[in-house]
Design a protein around this motif. Structure first.
Motif, PDB file in Angstrom:
ATOM      1  N   ILE A   6      34.874  31.613  39.670  1.00 39.41           N
ATOM      2  CA  ILE A   6      34.466  32.849  39.234  1.00 39.41           C
ATOM      3  C   ILE A   6      33.863  33.662  40.276  1.00 39.41           C
ATOM      4  CG2 ILE A   6      32.276  32.117  38.591  1.00 39.41           C
ATOM      5  CD1 ILE A   6      34.347  34.202  36.503  1.00 39.41           C
ATOM      6  N   THR A   7      33.343  32.941  41.407  1.00 41.79           N
ATOM      7  CA  THR A   7      32.931  33.722  42.437  1.00 41.79           C
ATOM      8  C   THR A   7      33.928  34.582  43.315  1.00 41.79           C
ATOM      9  OG1 THR A   7      31.005  32.181  42.821  1.00 41.79           O
ATOM     10  CG2 THR A   7      31.760  33.541  44.625  1.00 41.79           C
ATOM     11  N   TRP A   8      35.037  33.858  43.446  1.00 45.91           N
ATOM     12  CA  TRP A   8      36.221  34.509  44.061  1.00 45.91           C
ATOM     13  C   TRP A   8      36.556  35.844  43.194  1.00 45.91           C
ATOM     14  CZ3 TRP A   8      38.607  34.702  48.639  1.00 45.91           C
ATOM     15  CH2 TRP A   8      38.354  33.561  49.539  1.00 45.91           C
ATOM     16  N   GLY A   9      36.693  35.478  41.920  1.00 44.10           N
ATOM     17  CA  GLY A   9      37.194  36.511  40.872  1.00 44.10           C
ATOM     18  C   GLY A   9      35.969  37.599  40.809  1.00 44.10           C
ATOM     19  N   LEU A  10      34.820  37.420  40.836  1.00 44.66           N
ATOM     20  CA  LEU A  10      33.746  38.458  40.865  1.00 44.66           C
ATOM     21  C   LEU A  10      33.635  39.147  42.052  1.00 44.66           C
ATOM     22  CD1 LEU A  10      30.891  36.837  38.974  1.00 44.66           C
ATOM     23  CD2 LEU A  10      32.391  38.642  38.253  1.00 44.66           C
ATOM     24  N   ALA A  11      34.030  38.502  43.197  1.00 39.86           N
ATOM     25  CA  ALA A  11      34.233  39.208  44.672  1.00 39.86           C
ATOM     26  C   ALA A  11      35.338  40.474  44.525  1.00 39.86           C
ATOM     27  CB  ALA A  11      34.417  38.073  45.742  1.00 39.86           C
ATOM     28  N   VAL A  12      36.361  40.170  43.888  1.00 42.49           N
ATOM     29  CA  VAL A  12      37.403  40.943  43.537  1.00 42.49           C
ATOM     30  C   VAL A  12      37.065  42.209  42.838  1.00 42.49           C
ATOM     31  CG1 VAL A  12      39.797  41.502  42.515  1.00 42.49           C
ATOM     32  CG2 VAL A  12      39.288  39.292  44.074  1.00 42.49           C
ATOM     33  N   THR A  13      36.289  41.782  41.551  1.00 38.41           N
ATOM     34  CA  THR A  13      35.640  42.667  40.920  1.00 38.41           C
ATOM     35  C   THR A  13      34.763  43.533  41.574  1.00 38.41           C
ATOM     36  OG1 THR A  13      35.703  41.265  38.909  1.00 38.41           O
ATOM     37  CG2 THR A  13      34.108  43.006  38.692  1.00 38.41           C
ATOM     38  N   ASN A  34      49.714  50.628  27.868  1.00 42.23           N
ATOM     39  CA  ASN A  34      49.245  49.351  27.408  1.00 42.23           C
ATOM     40  C   ASN A  34      48.172  49.493  26.477  1.00 42.23           C
ATOM     41  OD1 ASN A  34      48.625  46.585  26.465  1.00 42.23           O
ATOM     42  ND2 ASN A  34      48.296  45.999  28.477  1.00 42.23           N
ATOM     43  N   GLU A  35      48.186  49.665  24.995  1.00 43.78           N
ATOM     44  CA  GLU A  35      47.171  49.989  24.238  1.00 43.78           C
ATOM     45  C   GLU A  35      46.194  48.785  23.954  1.00 43.78           C
ATOM     46  OE1 GLU A  35      48.853  53.212  21.167  1.00 43.78           O
ATOM     47  OE2 GLU A  35      49.899  51.303  21.198  1.00 43.78           O
ATOM     48  N   ALA A  36      46.584  47.667  24.600  1.00 50.05           N
ATOM     49  CA  ALA A  36      45.598  46.561  24.410  1.00 50.05           C
ATOM     50  C   ALA A  36      44.998  46.239  25.857  1.00 50.05           C
ATOM     51  CB  ALA A  36      46.502  45.146  24.290  1.00 50.05           C
ATOM     52  N   ALA A  37      45.200  46.910  27.027  1.00 47.00           N
ATOM     53  CA  ALA A  37      44.389  46.756  28.129  1.00 47.00           C
ATOM     54  C   ALA A  37      43.171  47.347  27.869  1.00 47.00           C
ATOM     55  CB  ALA A  37      45.361  47.776  29.115  1.00 47.00           C
ATOM     56  N   PRO A  38      42.327  46.783  28.839  1.00 54.32           N
ATOM     57  CA  PRO A  38      40.858  47.372  28.923  1.00 54.32           C
ATOM     58  C   PRO A  38      40.890  48.635  29.422  1.00 54.32           C
ATOM     59  CG  PRO A  38      41.251  45.757  30.824  1.00 54.32           C
ATOM     60  CD  PRO A  38      42.386  45.658  29.806  1.00 54.32           C
ATOM     61  N   GLY A  39      39.682  49.356  29.125  1.00 53.82           N
ATOM     62  CA  GLY A  39      39.448  50.784  29.809  1.00 53.82           C
ATOM     63  C   GLY A  39      39.273  50.556  31.324  1.00 53.82           C
ATOM     64  N   ALA A  40      39.425  51.985  31.698  1.00 54.51           N
ATOM     65  CA  ALA A  40      39.225  51.866  33.174  1.00 54.51           C
ATOM     66  C   ALA A  40      38.013  51.074  33.861  1.00 54.51           C
ATOM     67  CB  ALA A  40      39.061  53.403  33.604  1.00 54.51           C
ATOM     68  N   ASN A  41      36.903  51.095  33.217  1.00 57.14           N
ATOM     69  CA  ASN A  41      35.628  50.435  33.585  1.00 57.14           C
ATOM     70  C   ASN A  41      35.864  48.876  33.400  1.00 57.14           C
ATOM     71  OD1 ASN A  41      34.467  52.566  34.550  1.00 57.14           O
ATOM     72  ND2 ASN A  41      33.271  53.131  32.675  1.00 57.14           N
ATOM     73  N   GLY A  42      36.638  48.393  32.386  1.00 54.53           N
ATOM     74  CA  GLY A  42      36.783  47.015  32.127  1.00 54.53           C
ATOM     75  C   GLY A  42      37.861  46.377  32.895  1.00 54.53           C
ATOM     76  N   GLY A  43      38.806  47.072  33.506  1.00 56.55           N
ATOM     77  CA  GLY A  43      39.815  46.667  34.360  1.00 56.55           C
ATOM     78  C   GLY A  43      39.535  45.672  35.382  1.00 56.55           C
ATOM     79  N   ALA A  44      38.442  46.394  36.125  1.00 55.26           N
ATOM     80  CA  ALA A  44      38.201  45.479  37.397  1.00 55.26           C
ATOM     81  C   ALA A  44      37.796  44.150  37.138  1.00 55.26           C
ATOM     82  CB  ALA A  44      36.910  46.385  38.206  1.00 55.26           C
ATOM     83  N   LEU A  45      36.873  43.975  35.900  1.00 55.93           N
ATOM     84  CA  LEU A  45      36.492  42.886  35.457  1.00 55.93           C
ATOM     85  C   LEU A  45      37.578  41.786  34.969  1.00 55.93           C
ATOM     86  CD1 LEU A  45      34.089  40.842  34.676  1.00 55.93           C
ATOM     87  CD2 LEU A  45      34.048  41.819  32.519  1.00 55.93           C
ATOM     88  N   MET A  46      38.437  42.298  34.397  1.00 64.27           N
ATOM     89  CA  MET A  46      39.577  41.673  33.797  1.00 64.27           C
ATOM     90  C   MET A  46      40.465  40.971  35.066  1.00 64.27           C
ATOM     91  SD  MET A  46      39.136  41.059  30.799  1.00 64.27           S
ATOM     92  CE  MET A  46      40.487  40.232  30.473  1.00 64.27           C
ATOM     93  N   ILE A  47      40.414  41.827  36.146  1.00 56.70           N
ATOM     94  CA  ILE A  47      41.243  41.402  37.269  1.00 56.70           C
ATOM     95  C   ILE A  47      40.593  40.328  38.008  1.00 56.70           C
ATOM     96  CG2 ILE A  47      42.183  42.064  39.429  1.00 56.70           C
ATOM     97  CD1 ILE A  47      42.789  44.919  38.244  1.00 56.70           C
ATOM     98  N   GLY A  48      39.375  40.429  37.969  1.00 54.47           N
ATOM     99  CA  GLY A  48      38.349  39.485  38.774  1.00 54.47           C
ATOM    100  C   GLY A  48      38.687  37.933  37.896  1.00 54.47           C
ATOM    101  N   LEU A  49      38.616  38.398  36.498  1.00 55.38           N
ATOM    102  CA  LEU A  49      38.819  37.050  35.615  1.00 55.38           C
ATOM    103  C   LEU A  49      40.232  36.415  35.760  1.00 55.38           C
ATOM    104  CD1 LEU A  49      36.817  38.013  32.455  1.00 55.38           C
ATOM    105  CD2 LEU A  49      36.103  36.215  34.270  1.00 55.38           C
ATOM    106  N   LEU A  50      41.330  37.311  36.093  1.00 59.76           N
ATOM    107  CA  LEU A  50      42.452  36.675  36.483  1.00 59.76           C
ATOM    108  C   LEU A  50      42.543  35.820  37.546  1.00 59.76           C
ATOM    109  CD1 LEU A  50      45.677  36.652  35.740  1.00 59.76           C
ATOM    110  CD2 LEU A  50      45.863  39.024  36.979  1.00 59.76           C
ATOM    111  N   VAL A  51      41.954  36.422  38.602  1.00 60.24           N
ATOM    112  CA  VAL A  51      41.921  35.652  39.915  1.00 60.24           C
ATOM    113  C   VAL A  51      41.243  34.250  39.549  1.00 60.24           C
ATOM    114  CG1 VAL A  51      41.118  35.601  42.367  1.00 60.24           C
ATOM    115  CG2 VAL A  51      42.157  37.842  41.322  1.00 60.24           C
ATOM    116  N   ALA A  52      40.177  34.282  38.968  1.00 59.27           N
ATOM    117  CA  ALA A  52      39.216  33.192  38.741  1.00 59.27           C
ATOM    118  C   ALA A  52      40.122  32.194  37.953  1.00 59.27           C
ATOM    119  CB  ALA A  52      38.237  33.460  37.976  1.00 59.27           C
ATOM    120  N   CYS A  53      41.036  32.623  36.916  1.00 56.11           N
ATOM    121  CA  CYS A  53      41.721  31.832  36.032  1.00 56.11           C
ATOM    122  C   CYS A  53      43.069  31.237  36.988  1.00 56.11           C
ATOM    123  CB  CYS A  53      42.309  32.310  34.930  1.00 56.11           C
ATOM    124  SG  CYS A  53      41.112  32.899  33.622  1.00 56.11           S
ATOM    125  N   ILE A  54      43.428  31.936  37.693  1.00 55.77           N
ATOM    126  CA  ILE A  54      44.589  31.304  38.448  1.00 55.77           C
ATOM    127  C   ILE A  54      43.864  30.118  39.404  1.00 55.77           C
ATOM    128  CG2 ILE A  54      46.023  31.737  40.365  1.00 55.77           C
ATOM    129  CD1 ILE A  54      46.583  34.483  39.104  1.00 55.77           C
TER     130      ILE A  54
END
Length: 277
Positions: A48-55, A170-190
């Motif tokens: 999660i630290t790596w992911g939040l660094a990306v965020t 993609n109507e299910a995608a997060p808004g602009a402000n939420g995308g950064a957090l989701m990409i960080g979580l994606l990195v963390a999940c990988i």
């Protein structure tokens, strides 16, 4: 594009990767160098630290360059989303430079701790002592060629996810402000699910920039070319994986998004009306 604008984008990309490496490799240092390790029984914390660094990097720089922060992402955007090819190599260079600078910050912070760790382990930098702070290597039972395949797959997941998160139709995608957090979580999940395989580089700049810095600061052949000449795998694997992940989203998901189909139908209707006039 003006030279000033391009310079700003390249600085932004370098800063983004420097942020990611400064935070992420510092977390790797805490994982590796301390006994007991604060992450030894809480590996998700490292991920999660790596992911939040990306965020953080995205929030800091996205308005300037879009925060590719990864040559594999830049390549995929050029292949499938119209990013100018003339800017691909400059972006790659800036991203690697950012990785180099980030590694320098980590050594400035953790240099004495690395040397103390190596003394306790009876190792030197040239023998690879503490190298895991900076760059990746195959994990348990993973051969270099298997690692290459893994990096293709892991980076494919990454770019597929980034395309989904940032797709305007993609109507299910997060808004602009939420995308950064989701990409960080994606990195963390990988990292949490596949990171032990070979350190989940999934980013040529993340590995190569710190690897070059380590090579210049005492890790010598442990960094370049590395055991079994591993250095090229975290470069080539992610580039292939990014291209394949982008292609998978482009051909398997994008054509069937309802919002895109509605937009295409509306555009066709307008074109038909104009043709009839």
């Amino acid at each position: 594009m003006s030279r000033r604008q391009l310079a700003g984008e390249l600085i932004s990309e370098a800063v983004a990767v420097a942020i990611i490496i400064s935070i992420g490799c510092s977390a790797a240092a805490m994982y590796l160098l301390y006994d007991p390790s604060p992450y030894q029984h809480a590996y998700w914390g490292l991920c999660i630290t790596w992911g939040l660094a990306v965020t953080v990097a995205i929030y800091a720089t996205a308005s300037v360059s879009g925060t590719h922060a990864n040559p594999a992402v830049t390549l995929a955007l050029a292949l499938y989303r119209g990013f100018p090819w003339s800017r691909v190599l400059p972006y790659w260079a800036a991203q690697v430079l950012g990785g180099f600078v980030g590694a320098a910050i980590v050594l400035l912070l953790y240099g004495p701790v690395i040397d103390h760790y190596n003394d306790l382990q009876g190792m030197t930098r040239a023998e690879g002592g503490g190298a895991g702070v900076f760059f990746t290597a195959p994990g348990l039972a993973v051969t270099p060629l298997h690692a290459l395949r893994n990096q293709v797959i892991l980076t494919g997941f990454l770019v597929f996810g980034i395309f989904a998160i940032t797709e305007r139709y993609n109507e299910a995608a997060p808004g602009a402000n939420g995308g950064a957090l989701m990409i960080g979580l994606l990195v963390a999940c990988i990292g949490a699910s596949m990171g032990y395989l070979e350190g989940w580089a999934i980013n040529p700049a993340r590995d190569f920039g710190p690897r070059v810095f380590a090579w210049l600061t005492g890790w010598d052949r442990a960094a370049l070319p590395a055991e079994h000449h591993y250095w090229w795998i975290p470069i080539v694997g992610p580039l292939i994986g990014g291209a394949l992940g982008g292609a998978a989203y482009r051909w398997l998901i994008l054509p069937f998004l309802p919002a895109r189909q509605r937009a295409l139908s509306a555009a066709q209707a307008i074109a038909s009306e104009r043709g009839a006039q």
